[in-house]
Design a protein around this motif. Structure first.
Motif, short mmCIF file in Angstrom:
data_model
loop_
_atom_site.label_atom_id
_atom_site.label_comp_id
_atom_site.label_asym_id
_atom_site.label_seq_id
_atom_site.Cartn_x
_atom_site.Cartn_y
_atom_site.Cartn_z
N GLN A 121 0.82 -1.21 0.00
CA GLN A 121 0.00 0.00 0.00
C GLN A 121 0.86 1.27 0.00
OE1 GLN A 121 -0.51 -2.73 1.81
NE2 GLN A 121 -2.56 -3.41 1.16
N ALA A 122 2.07 1.19 0.54
CA ALA A 122 2.96 2.36 0.55
C ALA A 122 3.35 2.73 -0.88
CB ALA A 122 4.22 2.07 1.38
N ALA A 123 3.74 1.73 -1.68
CA ALA A 123 4.10 1.99 -3.08
C ALA A 123 2.87 2.43 -3.88
CB ALA A 123 4.71 0.73 -3.71
N VAL A 124 1.72 1.82 -3.60
CA VAL A 124 0.47 2.20 -4.28
C VAL A 124 0.16 3.67 -4.02
CG1 VAL A 124 -2.05 1.86 -4.24
CG2 VAL A 124 -0.51 -0.12 -4.36
N ALA A 125 0.30 4.09 -2.76
CA ALA A 125 0.01 5.49 -2.41
C ALA A 125 0.96 6.46 -3.13
CB ALA A 125 0.10 5.68 -0.89
#
Length: 633
Positions: A121-125
């Motif tokens: 989710q960090a990379a997605v954000a």
């Protein structure tokens, strides 16, 4: 130096033409009207061009028919869990989260602060922000509220994306209470937060302000809210990443969209020898520049498979974790900090874990982030059956390597202790205090001739004066790296220490890095640090701190004496090295840098604060006790 020299000379003869050619690897919505605009020390690359970093990282690969290629592998050694995402799947999640952000009013130029553990989710954000032209500012997960609040006040984000918790070996760290406290402390107030709930620690959400990640994603998916990539100027900021300032005020390093992509795409092939479809692993964190450049953006721009690893080099579960990941995922090249390998070596001095895994696809190990001492490199070479172990040197500010062995151009001979040669874009000089170039093998300040190449910081966030003062003022015409070292007669650079780690012993300028290099060769020493402490007679004298390999049963006094003797023999009596102290561990930042400055303050009895980036504050108390016992102060 055949092909490397030709490439470097081609850049020097026509810097703008060189980078204009490299820029053809990137998709542009509108071409540049000017390759470089250089005024008053400031560099702006690809002026007039429009592009989008998310498009280049994801959309164009899917459009080219590569949507089923694996883009991201999430490997959590903490949870014993592996999850893979194709380019099409990652694009779907990023576009959907961009819809979530848009529903909260996020648009081009807005800031979004990301405070996340190592989860997909960090990379997605990050990529969703890039998709909308919003500016992301990632703060390392678990940062203390006070430090987080200063970053909130400086970046003035409209929204914060976080998670309920992060994981450390043996413990769960609740993020939400830290975030709540930071929001309470900050003068700037965000309108909303989006919280990714992890099953091991659910966070309490504040009604009206905090929103659940999954709920928001489900709503956006149901509404088919998947905004297209927003065109941004090449010179528009992609992100702001904070690095500690000497004044205590964090410095917001700005990264632009265009130059950043051109430099990273060029580096993936020419520095790391990584092609489309290869698996590349940067064992770092998205909270640091390595995570931005070589977990998220660089590999995806190149069409690679990248690994996002949640764990530690040892203890999750053992010193074989890195070898497991390399074998399991077919990693071609890995990039990590030397401190990771010192930790592995300490636990497994004979590298017995390596033999348990099939490393047949693994070709090369890259080290950076701090000085790679020759002993660590040689140990890794031996453990990896002679595969190349390549040190290279760069900074948060540069965003990509400045000095490296350019494996994709020409593999140059390794000289232990040197990250090899300057890359195109970087004309590097070693100068004295009066900004005069010094001769070969003479230590001085390492500087880069302006203009800075694409990918380097164009300025500091909302602080051009601070940018000039920090980097341009001391050595006119140059960028100050704040590192010290020398260049040999073959043009190889040796980065010996930060400028403030050059110590003055009775008028002799000595590098603590050179002493650490000697101490690291002791067969019982896993890692070491040398600091200069105040001395009434000599100005400063060096003190060494030694961490021993697992299983060493010899007396501390004997090892300490041997260490002193090694310095005396190799550097000479001029070093005045008389004290070596054995410690259980060294104080480090979460990215693995040894906190030598704080150790020096403790030794000198100066006022000191626990650095925000420290991995375990308890280590400083241990160092204080050892210093009191060993120095009587």
């Amino acid at each position: 130096m055949g092909r490397y020299k030709d490439t470097y000379d081609a850049w020097k003869q026509d810097p703008e033409g060189f980078w204009a050619e490299a820029a053809k690897e990137i998709d542009w919505f509108r071409p540049a009207t000017k390759t470089l605009e250089f005024e008053n020390g400031l560099s702006r690359w690809f002026v007039g061009a429009e592009t989008n970093s998310c498009w280049n990282a994801l959309d164009r690969h899917v459009k080219a028919g590569n949507g089923e290629r694996t883009a991201l592998i999430y490997d959590s050694a903490m949870l014993g869990r592996v999850k893979k995402f194709t380019y099409a799947e990652l694009l779907d999640k990023v576009a959907t989260f961009a819809g979530v952000l848009q529903s909260h009013g996020i648009k081009k130029g807005d800031r979004v602060l990301i405070y996340m553990p190592m989860v997909p989710q960090a990379a997605v954000a990050m990529l969703a922000c890039a998709r909308l032209g919003a500016i992301h500012s990632v703060v390392f997960g678990g940062f203390a509220p006070k430090e987080l609040a200063t970053r909130i006040d400086d970046a003035t984000p409209k929204l914060i994306v976080s998670a309920s918790c992060g994981l450390e070996p043996g413990r769960v760290i609740a993020y939400k209470p830290l975030l709540d406290k930071a929001i309470e402390m900050s003068a700037h107030k965000v309108s909303a937060t989006i919280i990714f709930q992890r099953e091991m620690e659910k966070a309490t959400l504040v009604a009206g302000r905090d929103f659940d990640w999954k709920d928001e994603m489900d709503k956006a998916a149901a509404a088919n809210a998947r905004p297209a990539c927003v065109p941004v100027a090449a010179t528009d900021p992609l992100y702001v990443l904070y690095t500690s300032g000497t004044t205590g005020k964090p410095k917001g390093v700005v990264r632009d969209n265009g130059g950043h992509m051109v430099a990273l795409k060029w580096s993936m092939k020419n520095v790391y020898d990584i092609n489309s479809g290869d698996t590349f692993w940067a064992a770092s964190d998205v909270g640091w520049v390595v995570g931005h450049s070589y977990i998220v953006y660089g590999p995806l721009l190149q069409g690679c498979t990248t690994i996002l690893f949640e764990g530690k080099p040892v203890g999750t579960p053992d010193a074989g974790t890195y070898w497991r990941i390399i074998a399991e995922h077919g990693v071609k090249a890995m990039f990590t900090a030397p401190t990771a390998f010192r930790a592995i070596r300490k636990e497994d001095p004979k590298a017995e874990f390596v033999g348990k895994y099939d490393l047949s696809k693994f070709e090369v190990l890259y080290l950076a982030g701090e000085r790679a001492d020759p002993d660590t490199i040689q140990w890794a070479e031996k453990a990896l059956s002679g595969r190349p172990v390549i040190d290279h040197w760069w900074q948060t500010e540069s965003g990509w390597p400045m000095v490296a062995n350019p494996m994709g151009i020409e593999r140059l001979p390794v000289k232990y202790g040197s990250p090899t040669v300057p890359l195109p874009g970087y004309e590097i000089h070693v100068v004295d205090e009066a900004c005069r170039q010094v001769g070969p093998n003479t230590t001085g300040a390492i500087v880069v001739k302006l203009p800075l190449p694409p990918g380097c910081l164009p300025t500091l966030w909302q602080n051009e004066e601070g940018f000039r003062e920090s980097y341009l003022a001391e050595f006119p015409g140059y960028y100050k790296t704040a590192d010290a070292g020398f260049m040999d007669e073959d043009g190889y650079l040796y980065v010996m220490s930060r400028t403030d780690d050059i110590i003055n012993v009775a008028g002799h300028r000595l590098s603590t890095g050179a002493m650490e290099e000697v101490l690291a060769e002791h067969p019982d020493v896993a890692e070491c640090a040398v600091i200069g402490i105040a001395d009434a007679m000599k100005g400063q004298v060096p003190v060494g701190f030694l961490v021993l390999n697992a299983g060493v049963a010899r007396s501390a006094g004997e090892i300490e004496q041997e260490a002193v003797q090694m310095i005396r023999e190799r550097i000479g009596p001029v070093a005045a090295f008389k004290t070596a102290l054995i410690v259980q561990r060294l104080p480090k930042t979460r990215s693995g840098k040894v906190l030598r400055g704080t150790m020096r303050k403790i030794a000198d009895g100066e006022k000191w604060d626990t650095p925000a980036t420290i991995d375990d504050p308890a280590v400083l108390g241990e160092i204080e006790s050892v210093l009191k016992a060993g120095l009587g102060r």
